[in-house]
Design an enzyme around this catalytic site. Structure first.
Site, short mmCIF file in Angstrom:
data_model
loop_
_atom_site.label_atom_id
_atom_site.label_comp_id
_atom_site.label_asym_id
_atom_site.label_seq_id
_atom_site.Cartn_x
_atom_site.Cartn_y
_atom_site.Cartn_z
N ASN A 1 27.31 6.34 -15.22
CA ASN A 1 26.30 6.14 -16.26
C ASN A 1 26.71 6.96 -17.48
O ASN A 1 26.56 8.18 -17.49
CB ASN A 1 24.93 6.60 -15.71
CG ASN A 1 23.83 6.53 -16.74
OD1 ASN A 1 24.01 5.96 -17.82
ND2 ASN A 1 22.68 7.09 -16.42
N LYS B 1 25.45 6.86 -20.41
CA LYS B 1 24.30 7.15 -21.29
C LYS B 1 24.64 6.84 -22.76
O LYS B 1 25.40 5.90 -23.02
CB LYS B 1 23.84 8.60 -21.08
CG LYS B 1 23.60 8.89 -19.60
CD LYS B 1 22.94 10.21 -19.32
CE LYS B 1 22.77 10.38 -17.82
NZ LYS B 1 22.09 11.59 -17.45
N HIS C 1 15.55 4.71 -15.40
CA HIS C 1 16.15 6.05 -15.38
C HIS C 1 15.13 7.08 -15.87
O HIS C 1 14.32 6.79 -16.75
CB HIS C 1 17.40 6.07 -16.27
CG HIS C 1 18.21 7.31 -16.09
ND1 HIS C 1 17.87 8.49 -16.69
CD2 HIS C 1 19.29 7.57 -15.35
CE1 HIS C 1 18.73 9.43 -16.32
NE2 HIS C 1 19.61 8.89 -15.51
N GLU D 1 15.32 9.44 -17.83
CA GLU D 1 15.32 9.69 -19.28
C GLU D 1 14.54 8.61 -20.02
O GLU D 1 13.92 8.88 -21.06
CB GLU D 1 16.78 9.77 -19.78
CG GLU D 1 17.42 11.09 -19.36
CD GLU D 1 18.90 11.02 -19.05
OE1 GLU D 1 19.56 10.04 -19.43
OE2 GLU D 1 19.40 11.96 -18.41
N GLU E 1 17.29 10.15 -7.67
CA GLU E 1 17.76 11.17 -8.60
C GLU E 1 16.64 12.19 -8.85
O GLU E 1 15.73 11.91 -9.66
CB GLU E 1 18.16 10.55 -9.94
CG GLU E 1 19.25 9.53 -9.85
CD GLU E 1 19.97 9.37 -11.19
OE1 GLU E 1 21.14 9.72 -11.26
OE2 GLU E 1 19.34 8.93 -12.15
N GLY F 1 21.89 16.48 -14.98
CA GLY F 1 22.55 17.14 -16.10
C GLY F 1 22.56 18.66 -16.05
O GLY F 1 22.91 19.31 -17.03
N SER G 1 23.83 15.57 -11.00
CA SER G 1 24.87 16.62 -11.01
C SER G 1 25.91 16.46 -9.90
O SER G 1 26.39 17.46 -9.36
CB SER G 1 24.23 18.00 -10.97
OG SER G 1 23.53 18.24 -12.18
P1 PGA Z 1 24.25 13.76 -14.13
O1 PGA Z 1 23.42 12.44 -14.50
O2 PGA Z 1 25.32 13.34 -13.14
O3 PGA Z 1 24.81 14.25 -15.42
O4 PGA Z 1 23.29 14.72 -13.52
C1 PGA Z 1 23.07 11.51 -13.52
C2 PGA Z 1 22.16 10.48 -14.12
O5 PGA Z 1 21.39 10.80 -15.02
O6 PGA Z 1 22.19 9.31 -13.71
#
Ligand code: PGA
Length: 261
Positions: free
Chosen positions: A10, A12, A97, A99, A169, A175, A216
């Site tokens: 992903n 983003k 997601h 976000e 998640e 992140g 992460s």
């Molecule tokens: P990350 O993001 O691996 O940077 O934690 C995962 C995601 O948001 O799908």
């Protein structure tokens, strides 16, 4: 239908066309000569979908979008319909997601609408679920995740032609560089699988659904998750942005899964 391990990148809102194409090209080169198993999906931003598809060429890498509209067509300025995503060469789409929940008012209801819209067009939805830190502190995580899965799938008939993927998640580790304990993730995956078994026949759950872990994941911790029975793959954000780092993850995941089979 799904070939584990499943790896989804992903990207983003980090790469435009140029960078997405460059990273894709590096991944394609890096994969040559690697003994690979399972499925790999790259999810760039909308404008980069077509160019990434062209860069992938005949390689066995799939393309995914990061969102889609709950509408089909017409006067919805700024929205992108499932058929447009399909036309750009994508087979998958990330939906809900955290976000988007946080910044774009995504709700259980809008997620459900998008899941149905994706399936109608033959796109495979990667549905994100996960609790916030506060919800975990308040011992609400099981309840929250169960609710999210049930609501996302309300009225959805999963079948061989309508497969789905759930990505668990935990919002509070995305992140941060600090994943949760693999045993903790396995517990949540077992719970999600149970919800799926309550909703659909076991054979459908076994062959036409997959549950991924995200939050992460990187080349240093991914192998700790690989031997967990109900973790069928990973949704990777930050660590998928750099081709060499992502290739290391792919290599590790394939190696671990070969060792287990
Ligand atoms: P990350 O993001 O691996 O940077 O934690 C995962 C995601 O948001 O799908």
């Amino acid at each position: 239908m799904f070939k584990a391990p499943f790896l989804v990148a992903n990207w983003k809102m980090n790469y435009g066309i140029k960078q997405a194409v460059q990273v894709t090209a590096d991944i394609v080169v890096g994969l040559r000569g690697m003994r690979r198993k399972g499925q790999l999906v790259l999810c760039p931003s909308y404008p980069a979908l077509l160019s990434v598809k062209q860069t992938i060429g005949d390689e066995s890498i799939s393309l995914g979008a990061q969102d889609l509209s709950g509408q089909d067509r017409g006067a919805f300025t700024g929205e992108v319909a499932p058929w447009m995503i399909k036309e750009a060469g994508a087979e998958y789409v990330i939906i809900g997601h955290s976000e988007r929940k946080k910044y774009c008012n995504e709700t259980d209801e809008s997620i459900n609408k998008k899941v149905k819209n994706a399936l109608k067009e033959g796109l495979i939805p990667i549905i994100c679920v996960g609790e916030t830190f506060e919800e975990r502190q308040e011992n609400q995580k099981d309840h929250v995740v169960l609710r999210q899965v049930q609501n996302a799938l309300d009225g959805v008939k999963v079948s061989p032609i309508n497969p789905i993927i759930i990505a668990y998640e935990p919002v509070w580790v995305i992140g941060t560089g600090q994943a949760i304990e693999p045993s903790d993730a396995e517990y949540m995956h077992t719970l999600i699988r149970q919800v799926l078994i309550d909703l659909y026949p076991l054979v459908v759950v076994d062959h036409h659904t997959a549950i991924l872990y995200g939050g992460s994941v990187d080349e240093n911790n991914v192998d700790e998750f690989c031997d967990k029975e109900h973790i069928q793959g990973f949704l990777v954000g930050s660590a998928s942005l750099h081709s060499q780092q992502f290739l290391k993850i792919i290599e590790k995941v394939c190696k671990e899964s070969s060792a287990q089979s």
